[in-house]
Each structure stands twice: as structure tokens, then as C-alpha cells.
Design a protein around this motif. Structure first.
Motif, PDB file in Angstrom:
ATOM      1  N   GLY A  41      -5.928  10.086  10.314  1.00 29.50           N
ATOM      2  CA  GLY A  41      -5.317   8.890  10.897  1.00 29.50           C
ATOM      3  C   GLY A  41      -6.097   7.610  10.677  1.00 29.50           C
ATOM      4  N   SER A  42      -7.187   7.685   9.912  1.00 28.17           N
ATOM      5  CA  SER A  42      -8.013   6.486   9.698  1.00 28.17           C
ATOM      6  C   SER A  42      -7.449   5.554   8.636  1.00 28.17           C
ATOM      7  N   GLY A  43      -6.465   6.032   7.839  1.00 28.77           N
ATOM      8  CA  GLY A  43      -5.837   5.173   6.841  1.00 28.77           C
ATOM      9  C   GLY A  43      -6.151   5.526   5.403  1.00 28.77           C
ATOM     10  N   LYS A  44      -6.828   6.648   5.170  1.00 26.88           N
ATOM     11  CA  LYS A  44      -7.244   7.013   3.808  1.00 26.88           C
ATOM     12  C   LYS A  44      -6.059   7.185   2.860  1.00 26.88           C
ATOM     13  N   THR A  45      -5.092   7.982   3.260  1.00 24.29           N
ATOM     14  CA  THR A  45      -3.944   8.255   2.389  1.00 24.29           C
ATOM     15  C   THR A  45      -3.115   6.995   2.172  1.00 24.29           C
ATOM     16  N   THR A  46      -2.927   6.218   3.227  1.00 20.67           N
ATOM     17  CA  THR A  46      -2.187   4.959   3.097  1.00 20.67           C
ATOM     18  C   THR A  46      -2.905   4.015   2.141  1.00 20.67           C
ATOM     19  N   LEU A  47      -4.226   3.943   2.239  1.00 17.02           N
ATOM     20  CA  LEU A  47      -5.013   3.103   1.331  1.00 17.02           C
ATOM     21  C   LEU A  47      -4.790   3.513  -0.117  1.00 17.02           C
ATOM     22  N   LEU A  48      -4.899   4.799  -0.387  1.00 15.31           N
ATOM     23  CA  LEU A  48      -4.712   5.279  -1.755  1.00 15.31           C
ATOM     24  C   LEU A  48      -3.293   5.001  -2.256  1.00 15.31           C
ATOM     25  N   ASN A  49      -2.306   5.184  -1.399  1.00 16.11           N
ATOM     26  CA  ASN A  49      -0.919   4.902  -1.777  1.00 16.11           C
ATOM     27  C   ASN A  49      -0.686   3.415  -2.042  1.00 16.11           C
ATOM     28  N   CYS A  50      -1.369   2.557  -1.303  1.00 15.76           N
ATOM     29  CA  CYS A  50      -1.257   1.109  -1.558  1.00 15.76           C
ATOM     30  C   CYS A  50      -1.946   0.732  -2.864  1.00 15.76           C
ATOM     31  N   ILE A  51      -3.151   1.267  -3.103  1.00 18.10           N
ATOM     32  CA  ILE A  51      -3.875   0.952  -4.339  1.00 18.10           C
ATOM     33  C   ILE A  51      -3.066   1.376  -5.559  1.00 18.10           C
ATOM     34  N   SER A  52      -2.437   2.531  -5.467  1.00 18.46           N
ATOM     35  CA  SER A  52      -1.653   3.033  -6.598  1.00 18.46           C
ATOM     36  C   SER A  52      -0.281   2.387  -6.690  1.00 18.46           C
ATOM     37  N   ASP A 132     -22.065   7.697  -5.486  1.00 14.49           N
ATOM     38  CA  ASP A 132     -23.067   6.643  -5.348  1.00 14.49           C
ATOM     39  C   ASP A 132     -22.967   5.989  -3.978  1.00 14.49           C
ATOM     40  N   ARG A 133     -21.729   5.935  -3.477  1.00 15.96           N
ATOM     41  CA  ARG A 133     -21.465   5.223  -2.223  1.00 15.96           C
ATOM     42  C   ARG A 133     -20.259   5.856  -1.556  1.00 15.96           C
ATOM     43  N   VAL A 134     -20.248   5.821  -0.213  1.00 18.08           N
ATOM     44  CA  VAL A 134     -19.110   6.315   0.557  1.00 18.08           C
ATOM     45  C   VAL A 134     -18.700   5.237   1.554  1.00 18.08           C
ATOM     46  N   ILE A 135     -17.409   4.925   1.528  1.00 24.90           N
ATOM     47  CA  ILE A 135     -16.820   3.983   2.479  1.00 24.90           C
ATOM     48  C   ILE A 135     -16.168   4.826   3.568  1.00 24.90           C
ATOM     49  N   VAL A 136     -16.601   4.634   4.808  1.00 25.38           N
ATOM     50  CA  VAL A 136     -16.064   5.413   5.924  1.00 25.38           C
ATOM     51  C   VAL A 136     -15.091   4.538   6.705  1.00 25.38           C
ATOM     52  N   LEU A 137     -13.848   5.030   6.814  1.00 25.52           N
ATOM     53  CA  LEU A 137     -12.817   4.317   7.560  1.00 25.52           C
ATOM     54  C   LEU A 137     -12.713   4.851   8.979  1.00 25.52           C
ATOM     55  N   ARG A 138     -12.336   3.968   9.866  1.00 24.85           N
ATOM     56  CA  ARG A 138     -12.011   4.335  11.242  1.00 24.85           C
ATOM     57  C   ARG A 138     -10.921   3.389  11.729  1.00 24.85           C
ATOM     58  N   ASP A 139      -9.821   3.960  12.151  1.00 27.61           N
ATOM     59  CA  ASP A 139      -8.701   3.171  12.681  1.00 27.61           C
ATOM     60  C   ASP A 139      -8.265   2.050  11.739  1.00 27.61           C
ATOM     61  N   GLY A 140      -8.196   2.354  10.452  1.00 21.92           N
ATOM     62  CA  GLY A 140      -7.675   1.405   9.484  1.00 21.92           C
ATOM     63  C   GLY A 140      -8.611   0.313   9.030  1.00 21.92           C
ATOM     64  N   ALA A 141      -9.878   0.427   9.384  1.00 22.96           N
ATOM     65  CA  ALA A 141     -10.865  -0.583   8.992  1.00 22.96           C
ATOM     66  C   ALA A 141     -12.119   0.125   8.480  1.00 22.96           C
ATOM     67  N   VAL A 142     -12.950  -0.622   7.753  1.00 24.37           N
ATOM     68  CA  VAL A 142     -14.211  -0.067   7.285  1.00 24.37           C
ATOM     69  C   VAL A 142     -15.148   0.047   8.486  1.00 24.37           C
ATOM     70  N   HIS A 143     -15.533   1.283   8.791  1.00 23.54           N
ATOM     71  CA  HIS A 143     -16.471   1.537   9.884  1.00 23.54           C
ATOM     72  C   HIS A 143     -17.903   1.325   9.394  1.00 23.54           C
ATOM     73  N   THR A 144     -18.195   1.888   8.228  1.00 23.92           N
ATOM     74  CA  THR A 144     -19.516   1.722   7.630  1.00 23.92           C
ATOM     75  C   THR A 144     -19.441   2.083   6.149  1.00 23.92           C
TER      76      THR A 144
END
Length: 174
Positions: A41-52, A132-144
Motif C-alpha cells: 500500500g505504499s505506492g510501489k506498483t502505482t509508481l511503476l505503472n505511472c513510470i511505464s 547501489d541505492r534503495v528508495i523506501v516508500l511509505r504512504d505514497g511518499a519517499v520515507h528514506t
């Protein structure tokens, strides 16, 4: 290479609106191997679908090599997908640890030999630990954002700590 600026996406169901991506911004440089992680529910799949460009976003920009993907027609988009974007769906990655390692090895080889940029959405901290790097999402925003500085094992432990903090330390099959 890939730049996401102030990306917003809302889903509407009847009279209800659900803001899924909340002014999300990040960039992935050429030749970088980056993963996106986060609880269900953090938005990962939605993000990928928007990018593509499989689904439209409400506002913001998605730039690939400086070109805004949201303004492209279907033919131009097909060309970008054929020449600049590739997808390996997570169902393939879930066929346990041997095939996951084979896919990760292929990504690492492409990065090294072709200077390919790899952007992966995963729940698997083992797979993400090769990045090299990991972007962690939480509730639709970058957490860290975490950058690998030491060994792969140390990076995986760091990832697991952040995921435990978020309550998403298991494979939740989003």
C-alpha cells in the motif's frame, strides 16, 4: 536518466478519492542500480505503472533522458518501451531464490557490461541488497533513501532495519 518530479496519483472509487502518490520526487542516474521498497500500500506498483505510462498520473513529471513521457503518443511510447525501458514482473522474481539470483546476476551483468540503468520494485531485501541505492516508500511518499556503502550483507541488514520500522519486513505479495 530517470527523473520523477512531484508525482501525484489519485484513484477514485465512486465519490471517494485516494491519494496514492504524494508529490513523489527522485532520480536515477545512468548506470545506477536502484530498488524501490516499502510496505504493502505504499505506492510501489502505482509508481511503476505511472513510470511505464500504463496508467496516467495526475500531476508532476516523469522524465527519461530529459524527455517527458506523459506527453508522448502511443507510437512514441511504444518506441521508448522497446528501446529504453524493460520490464521483469515480480511474479518471475518470486519463483523463490535460484531464479531471483539469476535475474539479479543478469541485471548486474547488464549494468557492468552495457552500462545499463536498472530500476527495480521489490519486496525482497536480499534482491535489493545488490543495489547501489534503495528508495523506501511509505504512504505514497519517499520515507528514506539508503545508499550502499559497505558490504552487501551490511546493506541488507540496514534495509531490514528500515523495513521492520515500517512494519513491512515480510514478503507481503503486493
Amino acid at each position: 536518466m530517470l527523473k520523477v518530479e512531484n508525482l501525484r496519483k489519485t484513484y477514485k472509487t465512486g465519490n471517494n478519492s485516494y491519494l496514492v502518490l504524494k508529490d513523489l520526487s527522485f532520480q536515477v542516474k545512468k548506470g545506477e542500480f536502484v530498488a524501490v521498497m516499502g510496505p504493502s500500500g505504499s505506492g510501489k506498483t502505482t509508481l511503476l505503472n505511472c513510470i511505464s505510462c500504463f496508467i496516467p498520473h495526475d500531476q508532476g513529471k516523469i522524465l527519461l533522458n530529459g524527455k517527458d513521457l506523459s506527453g508522448l503518443g502511443q507510437k512514441e511510447l511504444a518506441k521508448v518501451r522497446n528501446q529504453h525501458l524493460g520490464f521483469v514482473f515480480q511474479d518471475f522474481m518470486l519463483l523463490d531464490s535460484r531464479s531471483c539470483k539469476a535475474v539479479i546476476d543478469a541485471f548486474l551483468q547488464a549494468k557492468e557490461q552495457l552500462e545499463a540503468t536498472v530500476f527495480m520494485v521489490t519486496h525482497d531485501s536480499y534482491a535489493a541488497s545488490f543495489c547501489d541505492r534503495v528508495i523506501v516508500l511509505r504512504d505514497g511518499a519517499v520515507h528514506t533513501e539508503l545508499t550502499r556503502r559497505g558490504s552487501r550483507r551490511e546493506f541488507m541488514d540496514e534495509l531490514l532495519d528500515v523495513l521492520r520500522e515500517l512494519g513491512g519486513d515480510r514478503d507481503d505479495q503486493e
